[in-house]
Design a protein around this motif. Structure first.
Motif, PDB file in Angstrom:
ATOM      1  N   GLY A 134      26.762 108.982  10.456  1.00 50.42           N
ATOM      2  CA  GLY A 134      27.997 108.094  10.932  1.00 50.42           C
ATOM      3  C   GLY A 134      27.863 107.095  11.928  1.00 50.42           C
ATOM      4  N   VAL A 149      31.365 108.464  16.757  1.00 45.13           N
ATOM      5  CA  VAL A 149      30.497 109.052  15.869  1.00 45.13           C
ATOM      6  C   VAL A 149      30.853 110.765  15.810  1.00 45.13           C
ATOM      7  N   ARG A 157      27.470 103.362  10.600  1.00 45.72           N
ATOM      8  CA  ARG A 157      29.041 102.926  10.096  1.00 45.72           C
ATOM      9  C   ARG A 157      29.733 102.641  11.334  1.00 45.72           C
TER      10      ARG A 157
END
Lengths: 337, 256
Positions: free
Chosen positions: B146, B217, B149
């Motif tokens: 994550g 996250v 991203r």
């Protein structure tokens, strides 16, 4: 060629431009004349597709403005010398316009040279004087080497040298066969540059005619007479079939006879004359008379009386109503006319 | 090709005014500087955190703390790119050159968006790596689940904030009015609405609240947000699209 057909713009109740129909033809300077607030700028903005007309339309060489591919190559306009970002240099201002219409970068240098701004090309536009800003705006109008040019009040705020430059530029553009459309609220300015006149007042078309026709129709010449033997003079004039109108200060004003004829007539009857002078109503006065009833903002109330019968017919200069209103409009013929 | 010409022209416009450099530069510097500061503070405070807070400790999101201020510079960038045309009168010259208003507006927005994204990307990666360096032993790795991203999401968040501002400025035209609404909204009102219990359920659908989810996250313990990171971004995209469409519709029908 620009064609307007029934062009109308309404802001709520107020009609800014009222059913304008006329054409602007190539090969000459067409003056677009009207008092402040007559709707000149609104009309020009509609010509450029900036404002949407309430009714009617404008065509540039037969097309709507938005249909033109690379419009700067058809029509160049100076609307407002301040219509630019002050933080951008003169060169970059012109460059972004050029790029948007696929005009080569070299052309930017050419027009900067034409308007005499090469030396300050890299300077920010906000440091420019009004005259320099006007020149930059004109450079933008010339950028696409267009067949049609439009200038909104180009001489406003310019010094005499700048005014002279713009006049010559407009004339030379017209001589090259281009369509040149220039607005002004000054008749005297138009008289020096325009060959054709479109006059509007309160959004309505008041006249659409050539400059010589406008002068012929509107600047009547006459002779001013003063004599201590005023009554006898009137009789003599009456017998000779000449109509005299009494003016202020004991003077008489005579239409339809030259000063030579009148002088000889007076001599034959042994009349003493204190004044015998040919006069001409100035074009400025003729213009003010034409637009008198349509001037939106008067400085004060006691202006020349309005024309007796409301709206003048569109498409034609209205016949001037003879009468006292004309007396105010007379003055010495201008030097150099 | 008309669209390519407009993109070129808009690029010249955007690179030739100083406001571009200082707004984007400020966005980068402020985000990184504040992120760095808060990362240092968080590291020093770590020991005093509760057990729950230690579990949900999100080093990535902490390094993005500077976004709350940096986004304001992005808002100024977005507003100025569009409203400069109006405040200077340039709009009449621009629309006379490019009468196709959709091409004009979206050409301008496209150029500004690409620029905002590139600056956002640089800001996001720099602030992440600098922030992690400050967090020392508690830091996240770019390869952790994550995290990448979230970092790219940070760039998208900044870009969308700028785009949303462009849409609002296209509607309002005045730079003062646009900034006067957007700045307090994103700096104060949105976070108040998003944190007060009574308005939380509405507040989290606001563009920045929803969009910033992409930078998280780890979610807080009691998190009952009904959307994930991409869902949140989609909400922000919807807001941005609405602002841009509104701006276009008004530009299309209004007199310039």
């Amino acid at each position: 060629m620009i064609e307007l057909a029934g062009l109308t713009k309404r802001y709520g109740e107020k009609v800014a431009v009222n059913n304008l129909t006329f054409a602007v033809r190539p090969g000459m300077v067409t003056g677009f004349l009207g008092p402040n607030g007559a709707g000149k700028s609104t009309t020009m903005r509609m010509m450029l597709g900036l404002d949407n007309p309430t009714a009617g339309d404008v065509r540039i060489d037969g097309k709507h403005y938005a249909q033109l591919k690379d419009p700067l190559k058809y029509i160049g306009a100076l609307l407002d010398a301040k219509a630019m970002h002050g933080g951008r240099s003169a060169f970059n201002h012109l460059l972004c316009l050029a790029q948007s219409n696929g005009i080569p970068r070299t052309r930017v240098h050419e027009v900067l040279d034409t308007v005499g701004l090469t030396a300050v090309a890299r300077k920010k536009a906000k440091g420019f004087s009004l005259g320099m800003g006007q020149r930059l705006g004109i450079a933008g109008a010339l950028l696409g080497d267009p067949e049609i040019l439009m200038f909104d009040e180009p001489v406003n705020g310019l010094d005499p040298e700048g005014i002279h430059w713009i006049r010559n530029l407009m004339k030379s553009l017209a001589q090259q066969g281009r369509t040149v459309f220039v607005s002004s609220h000054l008749m005297s300015e138009m008289a020096l540059t325009a060959e054709h006149l479109v006059v509007i007042g309160q959004g309505r078309l008041l006249a659409d005619l050539s400059m010589p026709d406008f002068i012929r129709q509107n600047s009547r010449s006459y002779v001013r007479l003063r004599s201590p033997q005023r009554e006898r003079l009137l009789d003599v004039l009456h017998q000779a079939g000449v109509t005299a109108v009494e003016a202020g200060g004991g003077a008489l004003e005579v239409d339809g006879a030259t000063s030579e004829q009148l002088g000889e007539l007076a001599a034959r009857h042994q009349l003493v004359l204190h004044e015998l002078s040919p006069q001409q109503a100035s074009l400025e006065e003729a213009f003010m008379q034409l637009t008198a009833e349509s001037v939106e903002y008067h400085a004060h109330a006691d202006h020349q009386g309005p024309a007796p019968d409301g709206a003048p017919p569109s498409g034609q200069a209205p016949g001037r109503a003879p009468g006292q209103a004309w007396g105010a409009g007379r003055q010495q013929p201008r030097k150099g006319k | 090709m008309a669209a390519a010409q407009v993109l070129k022209s808009e690029w010249t416009k955007i690179r030739s005014v100083s406001s571009t450099v200082w707004t984007l530069g400020l966005a980068l510097v402020v985000t990184i500087a504040l992120g760095l500061l808060i990362s240092i503070l968080s590291k020093n405070d770590y020991d005093s955190l509760s057990r729950e807070d230690k579990i949900t400790f999100d080093p990535t999101y902490i390094s993005f703390a500077g976004m709350s201020l940096g986004q304001l510079a992005m808002i100024v960038f977005g507003v100025l790119v569009v409203s400069n045309e109006y405040s200077t009168g340039m709009i009449r010259t621009s629309l006379a050159a490019v009468p196709q208003r959709a091409t004009f507006l979206f050409g301008k927005i496209a150029v500004a968006t690409v620029l905002a994204f590139l600056v956002g990307l640089a800001t996001s990666f720099l602030t992440f790596f600098i922030g992690q360096a400050m967090l020392g032993e508690y830091k996240a790795q770019i390869g952790d689940p994550g995290v990448l991203r979230a970092v790219i999401g940070g760039a998208l968040y900044m870009t969308l904030i700028a785009m949303f501002s462009m849409g609002v400025a296209a509607m309002l035209r005045s730079p003062m009015l646009s900034l006067g609404i957007l700045m307090p909204f994103f700096f104060l009102i949105s976070s108040i609405l998003g944190n007060v219990e009574a308005t939380k359920k509405i507040g989290r659908f606001l563009p920045d609240q929803a969009g910033s989810k992409i930078m998280q996250v780890k979610s807080p313990f009691d998190d009952d947000t009904p959307y994930g990171p991409w869902g949140g971004l989609a909400i922000m995209v919807a807001w941005t699209a609405a602002a841009l469409i509104g701006g276009y519709v008004l530009l299309k029908k209004r007199d310039a």
